[in-house]
Every structure is written in C-alpha cells, then in structure tokens.
Motif scaffolding. Structure first.
Motif, short mmCIF file in Angstrom:
data_model
loop_
_atom_site.label_atom_id
_atom_site.label_comp_id
_atom_site.label_asym_id
_atom_site.label_seq_id
_atom_site.Cartn_x
_atom_site.Cartn_y
_atom_site.Cartn_z
N MET A 1 -9.40 8.41 -2.79
CA MET A 1 -8.53 7.24 -2.57
C MET A 1 -7.42 7.22 -3.60
N ASN A 2 -6.44 8.06 -3.48
CA ASN A 2 -5.35 7.87 -4.42
C ASN A 2 -4.03 7.73 -3.71
N THR A 6 2.42 6.98 -4.49
CA THR A 6 3.47 6.09 -3.98
C THR A 6 3.53 4.78 -4.76
N PRO A 8 3.01 3.01 -8.44
CA PRO A 8 2.73 3.25 -9.86
C PRO A 8 1.47 2.48 -10.28
N THR A 11 0.90 -1.35 -11.51
CA THR A 11 0.88 -2.49 -10.59
C THR A 11 -0.05 -2.20 -9.43
N ASN A 13 -2.42 -2.16 -6.56
CA ASN A 13 -2.80 -3.25 -5.65
C ASN A 13 -4.03 -2.83 -4.84
N PRO A 16 -5.52 -4.04 -0.04
CA PRO A 16 -5.75 -3.35 1.24
C PRO A 16 -7.00 -2.49 1.21
N LYS A 17 -7.31 -1.87 0.06
CA LYS A 17 -8.49 -1.01 0.00
C LYS A 17 -9.77 -1.80 -0.03
N HIS B 4 1.43 -10.33 -2.42
CA HIS B 4 1.01 -8.95 -2.66
C HIS B 4 2.08 -7.99 -2.18
N HIS B 7 5.26 -7.92 -4.21
CA HIS B 7 4.94 -7.30 -5.47
C HIS B 7 5.01 -5.79 -5.34
N HIS B 8 4.32 -5.35 -4.33
CA HIS B 8 4.22 -3.93 -4.02
C HIS B 8 5.62 -3.35 -3.76
N SER B 11 7.75 -3.11 -6.96
CA SER B 11 7.31 -2.09 -7.89
C SER B 11 7.73 -0.71 -7.41
N HIS B 12 7.82 -0.59 -6.09
CA HIS B 12 8.16 0.74 -5.59
C HIS B 12 9.62 1.08 -5.85
N HIS B 15 10.26 2.85 -8.76
CA HIS B 15 9.62 4.15 -8.77
C HIS B 15 10.40 5.18 -7.97
N HIS B 20 8.56 13.66 -5.67
CA HIS B 20 7.55 14.63 -6.05
C HIS B 20 7.93 15.98 -5.50
N MET B 32 -0.35 13.50 3.22
CA MET B 32 -0.85 12.13 3.23
C MET B 32 0.22 11.19 3.74
N ALA B 130 -2.80 1.85 4.28
CA ALA B 130 -3.57 1.25 3.19
C ALA B 130 -4.17 2.36 2.32
N SER B 131 -4.77 3.35 2.95
CA SER B 131 -5.29 4.46 2.18
C SER B 131 -4.82 5.78 2.79
N PRO B 132 -3.73 6.34 2.24
CA PRO B 132 -3.21 7.60 2.79
C PRO B 132 -4.24 8.72 2.74
N PHE B 133 -5.11 8.68 1.74
CA PHE B 133 -6.11 9.74 1.61
C PHE B 133 -7.10 9.70 2.77
N HIS B 557 9.29 10.10 1.91
CA HIS B 557 8.07 9.45 1.45
C HIS B 557 8.38 8.00 1.13
#
Lengths: 190, 612
Positions: A1-2, A6, A8, A11, A13, A16-17, B4, B7-8, B11-12, B15, B20, B32, B130-133, B557
C-alpha cells in the motif's frame, strides 16, 4: 500500500485506505454469511448429525475477547504517544491471538477424539470449514498486528503509526466479533 | 470529507513537477497509474473476447452443420475434432468456457475494469485510486486468472465442461466426465484469482468514489457513469464472497472427501462414500452471486450509455434522480431474485411466487431507465457518432431482451421455458449483447481519453450496423426455437425428431454469427490501428461536460498539472437556454454563466446544497 509516490508523506491521508479496510471487512462478512446461510439451508433438509461443541471453544472465546481489550488499550496509548505501553499491549494481543489459534487446534483434536470427522456428515464438515476459515482470518489479523508492531520499532512517523494501528484494530475487532457470532450461531443451530 | 480532499489537493500541488523517472516496467507493465491499468484491462478483455468469440463460432459450425465434416477443424483442434467433426465433450467444454470468458473476463473485468479505472478518478476529480497498489494487484491477478483459463483450453483432458454455472456433481467429481478433472481444477483456481481481483478492484472503486471527490462534487453532481460504477462495485463486494464460500465447499467436496453437495452417487456401478449432501445448496450459493453478477455486467453499460446519450443528444439526461434511484432499486432487488434461476429445482411453490414477485418488480426501475433514455433522445440535437449508435443500440437490445425477461420471471411459464433456447436468446440479448454494446460505446466515446487518438468514424459505422443486424439475426430466431421446447447445450439437432425442423434456422443463425464475428475484425483493425495512426485527439472532442475532458490529452501521473478542477454544477448542462454554447462543463462557475443561470441553480436544484 504505497501511494507515497503521489502524496507526500508529511500530509499522509489514511481515510480512503481505512475505508478500504472497512469494505474488506464487509466482503469477508458476506463470505461468512454465505457459509452460515448454507448451513441453515442444508440443516433444514434433514439428515443432520447433532453433537456437542468442544469445551475448548469457551476458553478460546475468552482469549479472543481479552485480546480485543488489550488491543484497544494499545491503540489508546498509541494516540497518547506512549510507545512503550503501545508495544507491550500489542505484544500481549499477539500472544493472546496465538493462544486462540492453538486453542482452536486443541478444539479440533477434541472433536476428532469425540468421533467428529471432517469428511463425515455435513454438520461435522461445516463446523471444521467455518472454524478453519475463521482461523485463516486470525492468521491474517496476526500478520497485520506484526506489521503494526514492526512500525513501533522503525522510523515511521506518528501519523502512520496510528494509521497502521487503526487498520489492525478495525480488522482484529472484526474477527473477534465474527468469532462470537459464529460461536453463538453454532451453539443455537446445532 | 471535503476537508480531506482539499487538503490532499493542495499538498499535491506543491509536489507536482518533480516527475519520477519511469522505467518501461513501471510505466507499461507494473503500472500503478489508473489510466494505464484501464488500458491493460481493456486490451486483456479484448483478447479474451476474441477467444470467447472464436469458441462460439466453432460450436455454431457444429450446430449449423451437424452432419458435415470440416477438415480445417481437425487441423485446428486436433484430437477434439477427429475427422473434421467436433467431439461432443469438447463441444460442452467450448460452451462452458465461452460462457465463463464472456461473463467474467470480458463483461465483468473487461467492462468494469476498464471504465471504472479510467473514469472514476477522472470524473470525480481525484489524482488516482484510493490504493494504486491494490489496483495494480487487481489487474495482475486478473491477468494470471485469464492465462490459467486460456491455458485450460490446451490441456490433454480438456477444459471444464459442466457449464459456466459449474453445478455439482459434474464439477465436484473429478471422474464424472473428461472436463471434470484437471480442466475443472484449473477453472476453480482461475476463478478464485478472479474473485480476489474483482474484490480488490471493487473495494478501490467504492473507496475512491466515496472519499476522494473533488471540491463541489457532491453525490448528486456525479455523472451517472460514476453512480453505475459505484453500485456495480457494491454488488461485487457483496456477492463475490458468497460465490467464494460456495466454491470453498466445492473444493472440499472435490478433494477432501466432504459431502456438502454430494449424496448417493454411483460411478460405473460403484457407490461413492459421499452421503447427505445437497446439489441444490450449491445452486443457492451460486445464484446468490450469479444474479447480481448479471447486473454487475449491465449496470456499467447503462451508466456509460446514459452519459453518451445525454452528450450526443445535446440535452440534459431526462430524470437524473430517477436514473439514480432506479439504479439503486435494481441493485437492491438483484439480491432477492436469485431463486428465479431455480424454479424447477423442486422449490416450494410459495417461495417460487415470492421470487417471481421480486423478479417482476425489477421491470419497474428498468422501464424507468428505458423511458428516460427515450425521453432524453426525444427532440434532441442528436449527433450520430459511433458511440451514440452503440448506446442507442443498447437501449434497443435492453428493451427487446427485457420483455422476454417478464416471460421467464414467471414461475409457471418457466416450467416450459427453463433451459431452452428462449433463455439463451433472452440473456444473450439483454445482458450479453446489450452490455457488449455498452462496452463498444464506451470504447468509441472514451478512446480519445484512453489513447489520445481518434478512432475512424466510418469504420465505426460499418462495425455498428453489421453487428447490430447480426445480433438480431442470431438471437431473435432462438426465441421461437425455445418456445418449441428446443433445449440449450445440446450437441446436435439431428438426434431428436422434433428438433430436426429447426436445422434450417440453425444454419441461418450460424451464418449470421459468422458474418457478425467477421465484422468484429473491423473493430479490431480500427482499434489497434488508431493507437498508432489515429488522428490526434482534441481536448474535448464531443463537447462534453464532465471533468475527464479537462485533463491534458497526454496522460500524466496525477491527472491534472495544477490544482484539481472544482465542480460547480451537475454534468448535464447541455443546450441550456441563454448560454452561447450548447454545453457548460462542470468546472465552470455560476458567476461566469450569468446569462443562463436559473433561480434553482443557486439553491436546491440538482443538489447544489452539498457543494459547500
């Protein structure tokens, strides 16, 4: 789960997980609902063997309830930032979880000694399948707890530490309550 | 919740820009990124669809010309077609694997997997899932499960052959028939992986829709596609685990000597030790998944066509809220109708009438949706793009197939119609072809978003008309065969006198099926050629309102270079009176459209309440 590539990590969050964990709980619950419904449907058709549940189930039930309490104490301490207490209670939880697993194994031995076999009447098979499938969840839960425990020793920040603990707690309390449900279900529907 | 998200978002922004370094492996293989995963799902789905289609053509050859031999079949299938005639047990295998591949691999994973992955983050305004992995894991489990299923076609003893519903005892006793051995084992392994993949995907879709919408995107400002994907995912999360439970018991019956589904069975004159099981129990567990599964297939297609019909009719979707409520209604009802697959299993007639009642109620939300599509088309400024044609084709097929559902849902009529070609006709039209049309519509419509290129429109028209005519020619005559009592899954129509008169019809169906399948190569050519040689796609080729068209054509991305766009209005402001253009994208604030704003826009209308 990383998803860290995308987002940082300062922060981070987890919402969702955490929700993902709840949804997993829901799907797992449906799986057991399927098994127990199958049990009821099959039982209604007759030719159903009636036997006593192993005594050991009462002890293992006590163990798993205790483990939920210790995990809750551990989580409370995590949020207060008291790492030592978090760690100790977490280890205690893991030990209680292992105790539960061993207890279930003893219960199976007890069943075999009483002449209740996996390949016997469906009533017997169901008991093994339901308790065995639950044991698989316990193993998964223990892995999650170990993951949280590993977090206490490594350099992850407090947000992530709490996140891991919360994820583990959601799942662990679920499999605790699930066992109580299954035990009561099996007691009522013998 | 919106806290949330913002916020998200913020923060992006800080970034982004620090890109990458992506290797070939991380970009195209173990990606992913939801857009790449969508493409992976789509192309795997297309390959599986071709496999499923080839199987269907092979058994159509057998059904159309049961007494003739085709030497090329022996070259192609070897010992499964000795003397150029298909072996009966391989015929059963092909029917089984055709069903499995089409239902699960193409119309569940290929359809939901592609469009949920592509559209959920882009249309709700999120950087990724929510979880790309877990999302990546979901695709690779699906890939592995596809490989195992395809591999099972090549093994010595042949693939599973007990039908896609794998009823025991054929599926539970390895010795029951050739396909019950290794073929069935591989089927079970493949489907176990598939269930895991579907659960991971579904859980991600739900969490993304509920937690990661951009600012202003309240639930009632979401495009209907997202509503459909959300409810589809919920159905999957609730129903696949029950199939899993049923399959666990089946595996124990197969390999560990339990008797959940087996009782009093003789093989070769010898009694098996199994005692006390019930094969009907499996049917209950299977259809508790199986029925929601058909809605897992059709609902994304309905969502896709809602979006495409509104966009290309240049009109707001008629009855937006009614559309959502009927989707919810269908989703809810789908869990309490599974018994209509089992009317003839000796079910208590009272229980049968309960299932009949719940089944027939589904006609209500389905009809609401159909009328809303028609009302949206009514007096619209219709743009006949290939996507629009396929979406309208879906509506046509949904009506045709839906009507026969009312016959089949009737417990007493079902005694006559059960397991006949009437059923084959019904589900191939209402969920098979209709969902496939939805998938084609989606591919034509979102191809510019998937690959940054346009597909060829003229070839699209050819593809549509040939497919549409072929579908009706193939499946419509089957209704009459079914009414005459011709059973499904039979190897040959020459062994029973009453079926012989249908041989000519079968030839006709087979010819139509072969021509229809050739038409699919137009699509394949168009699809793969356009990836490399298609015209470059403009930013918003269909003048659509939804957020995915505000993201750059070149995939990146995180989807948007700057801040994620905020949402101020519902997605269906097409041809709004007073505005100079015939569409207003969701991210245009009301302050910029003073000439067209209505009093309701500021208050309760379209659920604007939830925006702040």
């Amino acid at each position: 789960m990383n998803a860290e590539n995308t987002i940082p990590s300062n922060t981070f969050n987890g919402q969702p997980k955490k929700f993902v964990t709840w949804l997993f709980v829901l799907s797992s619950l449906m799986c057991f609902a399927g098994l127990t419904s199958a049990y009821i449907v099959r039982k209604a058709e007759g030719n159903w063997k009636i036997f006593d549940l192993p005594q050991t189930f009462y002890y293992t039930t006590a163990l798993i309830i205790l483990s939920s309490i210790t995990l809750h104490i551990s989580l409370t301490n995590t949020k207060k930032g008291q790492v030592a207490k978090q760690k100790n209670f977490l280890i205690l939880t893991i030990l209680l979880g292992l105790g539960f697993l061993i207890g279930q194994y003893i219960a199976w031995k007890e069943l075999v000694a009483n002449g209740i076999f996996f390949s016997g009447n469906p009533a017997e098979s169901f008991l093994y399948v339901i308790s065995g499938f639950h044991a698989f969840h316990i193993i998964a839960g223990l892995l999650l707890l170990l993951y949280a425990l590993a977090g206490t020793s490594s350099k992850i920040n407090q947000t992530k530490n709490i996140f891991r603990m919360e994820i583990s707690a959601i799942f662990w309390h679920f499999i605790d309550i699930l066992w109580i449900y299954l035990f009561v279900f099996l007691l009522i529907n013998r | 919740m919106s806290d949330h998200t913002t916020h998200h978002t913020d923060s992006h922004d800080a970034h982004h820009g620090a890109h990458h370094k992506e290797t070939f492996i991380s970009k195209y293989v173990f990606s992913m990124d939801h857009k790449m995963i969508a493409k992976q799902y789509l192309i795997t789905g297309i390959i599986m669809a071709v496999v499923g289609m080839v199987l269907s053509i092979l058994f159509r050859i057998q059904l159309g010309w049961p007494d003739e031999s085709f030497p090329f079949l022996e070259k192609l299938l070897g010992k499964w077609a000795q003397g150029g005639r298909i072996d009966p047990s391989f015929y059963m295998s092909m029917v089984t694997i055709h069903g499995t591949i089409m239902v699960f691999f193409v119309l569940t994973a290929g359809l939901s997997g592609t469009f949920s992955n592509l559209l959920i983050p882009l249309q709700v305004g999120a950087r990724d899932m929510a979880s790309p992995f877990i999302n990546m894991l979901s695709y690779w489990l699906f890939f592995l499960s596809s490989v195992i299923m395809a591999w099972s076609l090549l093994i010595e003893s042949g693939p599973a052959s007990g039908g896609w519903t794998i009823y025991p005892p054929l599926s539970a006793l390895p010795k029951a028939m050739p396909g019950s051995g290794l073929g069935m084992t591989l089927w079970l392994i493949s489907m176990a992986l598939f269930v895991a993949s579907a659960l991971m995907g579904g859980i991600n879709y739900i969490s993304t829709v509920l937690n990661m919408r951009t600012k202003g995107m309240s639930m009632t400002k979401m495009p209907l596609t997202i509503w459909a994907f959300l409810l589809t995912a919920i159905l999957g999360v609730l129903s696949f685990p029950v199939l899993f439970a049923g399959v666990i018991l089946l595996i124990f019956d197969r390999g560990f000597g339990t008797s959940f589904y087996l009782s009093d069975i003789f093989i070769g004159g010898e009694a098996l030790p199994n005692h006390g099981g019930s094969p009907v129990l499996f049917q209950h567990l299977f259809w508790f998944l199986g029925h929601p599964e058909v809605y897992i297939i059709i609902m994304p297609a309905l969502g896709i066509s809602s979006e495409i019909i509104a966009t290309n009719a240049r009109k707001p979707i008629f009855g937006y809220r009614a559309m959502i409520i009927s989707l919810i209604g269908i989703a809810f009802l789908s869990f309490i109708v599974w018994g209509h697959h089992m009317f003839v299993t000796g079910m208590n007639p009272f229980l049968g009438s309960v299932f009949m009642f719940t089944t027939l109620i589904i006609a209500v939300p389905s009809a609401v949706k159909t009328f809303n599509y028609l009302a949206t088309l009514w007096r619209g400024n219709i743009q006949f793009t290939p996507a629009m044609l396929f979406a309208i084709g879906l509506v046509s097929l949904f009506i045709t197939g839906g009507l026969t559902g009312i016959f089949l849902g009737n417990a007493s009529l079902d005694i006559n119609l059960h397991d006949t070609y009437f059923v084959v006709a019904h589900f191939h039209i209402v969920m098979g072809s209709a969902a496939m049309f939805g998938m084609f519509a989606g591919v034509y419509h979102w191809y510019p978003r998937l690959f940054g290129k346009m597909m060829d429109t003229r070839l699209g028209y050819f593809h549509f008309w040939l497919t549409f005519i072929a579908v009706y020619c193939v499946f419509f005559p089957m209704h009459f065969m079914g009414l005459d009592g011709v059973p499904r899954r039979y190897y040959s129509f020459t062994s029973f006198d009453f079926m012989k008169e249908w041989l000519a019809v079968n030839k006709f169906i087979s010819i139509a099926a072969i021509l229809g399948s050739l038409a699919q190569f137009i699509f394949l050519y168009n699809f793969f050629r356009s990836i490399f040689k298609g015209k470059k796609a403009p930013q918003n080729p269909w003048n659509s309102n939804t957020l995915e068209w505000t993201a750059p054509v070149e995939h990146m991305h995180g989807n948007w270079p700057g801040e994620i766009p905020h949402v101020y209005r519902w997605p269906y402001d097409y041809s709004k009176p007073g505005h100079d253009e015939d569409f207003i994208p969701q991210n245009v604030p009301l302050s910029q459209t003073m000439s067209s704003n209505l009093p309701g826009d500021y208050g309760t209308h379209h659920g604007a309440k939830g925006a702040h």
